[in-house]
Design an enzyme around this catalytic site. Sequence first.
Site, short mmCIF file in Angstrom:
data_model
loop_
_atom_site.label_atom_id
_atom_site.label_comp_id
_atom_site.label_asym_id
_atom_site.label_seq_id
_atom_site.Cartn_x
_atom_site.Cartn_y
_atom_site.Cartn_z
N THR A 99 0.47 -0.59 0.25
CA THR A 99 0.02 -0.10 0.64
C THR A 99 0.73 1.15 0.12
O THR A 99 1.67 1.28 0.51
CB THR A 99 -1.24 0.25 1.67
OG1 THR A 99 -1.46 -1.21 0.85
CG2 THR A 99 -2.09 1.01 1.64
N LYS A 174 -7.00 1.65 -3.08
CA LYS A 174 -6.63 1.29 -1.60
C LYS A 174 -6.93 2.40 -0.82
O LYS A 174 -7.43 1.64 0.90
CB LYS A 174 -5.87 0.84 -0.89
CG LYS A 174 -4.53 -0.08 0.20
CD LYS A 174 -5.30 -1.33 0.66
CE LYS A 174 -4.91 -1.65 1.62
NZ LYS A 174 -3.85 -2.39 2.12
N LYS A 242 0.50 5.05 8.62
CA LYS A 242 0.84 5.33 7.25
C LYS A 242 -0.39 5.49 6.64
O LYS A 242 -0.50 6.15 5.23
CB LYS A 242 2.16 4.08 7.10
CG LYS A 242 2.51 4.15 5.39
CD LYS A 242 1.90 3.45 4.21
CE LYS A 242 2.83 1.74 4.34
NZ LYS A 242 1.93 0.74 3.39
#
Length: 300
Positions: A99, A174, A242
């Site tokens: 990701t 995502k 993150k």
Amino acid sequence: KMSKLVVGWIGTGVMGKAMAGHLMRGGFKNMLVYNRTASKADDLVAAGAQFLEPVEIAKKADVIFTMLGYPKDVENMMLEKEGIVHHMKQGSLLVDHTTSSPGLAEKIYHAALDRGVDSVDAPVSGGDIGAKNGELVIMCGGSNEAFTKSMPLLDCFASKCELLGDAGAGQHTKAANQIMISTTMVGTCEALIYGHKAGLELDKLIDLLGGGGAGSFTLTKLGPRMLRRDFDPGFYVEHFVKDLGIALEEGRKLGVSLPGTALANEFYVAMMAQGGARMGTQGLLTVLERFNNTTVKTYP
């Protein structure tokens, strides 16, 4: 013909190890692996994979998969002077499951294209459970041709796989996924604490509500873990923070207000400050328990 392919896998952590294992069991036996902490690849090597440095993998592999931690790790691994993109064979395929940011996915796509290499940004959802069961949902960005090439391999560990657009589209999808999960987790923790305070049997509550309008992966898969106080990582909190950072940053670029995500992010930052960086995301329960000076009853 497919089983003759030389497959490289870089990043054999919680997720990567399980995914690479599915490929090997799916007939892709010619597997080259690398991980910074080499011991994390021991099981794959024991199953017949060969451990090599990334540049060596790049020179030999027909397809390379990466599953790394942070966008910086991806950039270093792919694009630095000794980056794998510069050493890959013409006509080979690069699939990044990390990701990361949509902008970096586009950068990799163009660098790969210059080398005659196809690339797909292909972040996944489903956590450690999805990886172990080979039932990940994979969101892809890239050319139709690259996606079609990757499908027979992705099928080894995916329950659902879609191409959503050009390079970067997988990463944008995502981000949308993490936006949804962030507030769902907050709601799930609040519901369990509320139920606990109201004297309800929480295992029954999860079972019942999981079948109704509030049903979600978070409730049915992670709720029972919370009740057992199993906060082991299916997905590390530090990686989730993150991801939310990427989502909020992309939101700013698009001029989109994401107030729920911003709030959820602050809870997770608090969790990291309280020492929970390496816990699973379901450990958010502990933060909201502290808010309420209570501990939810433990169930077997």
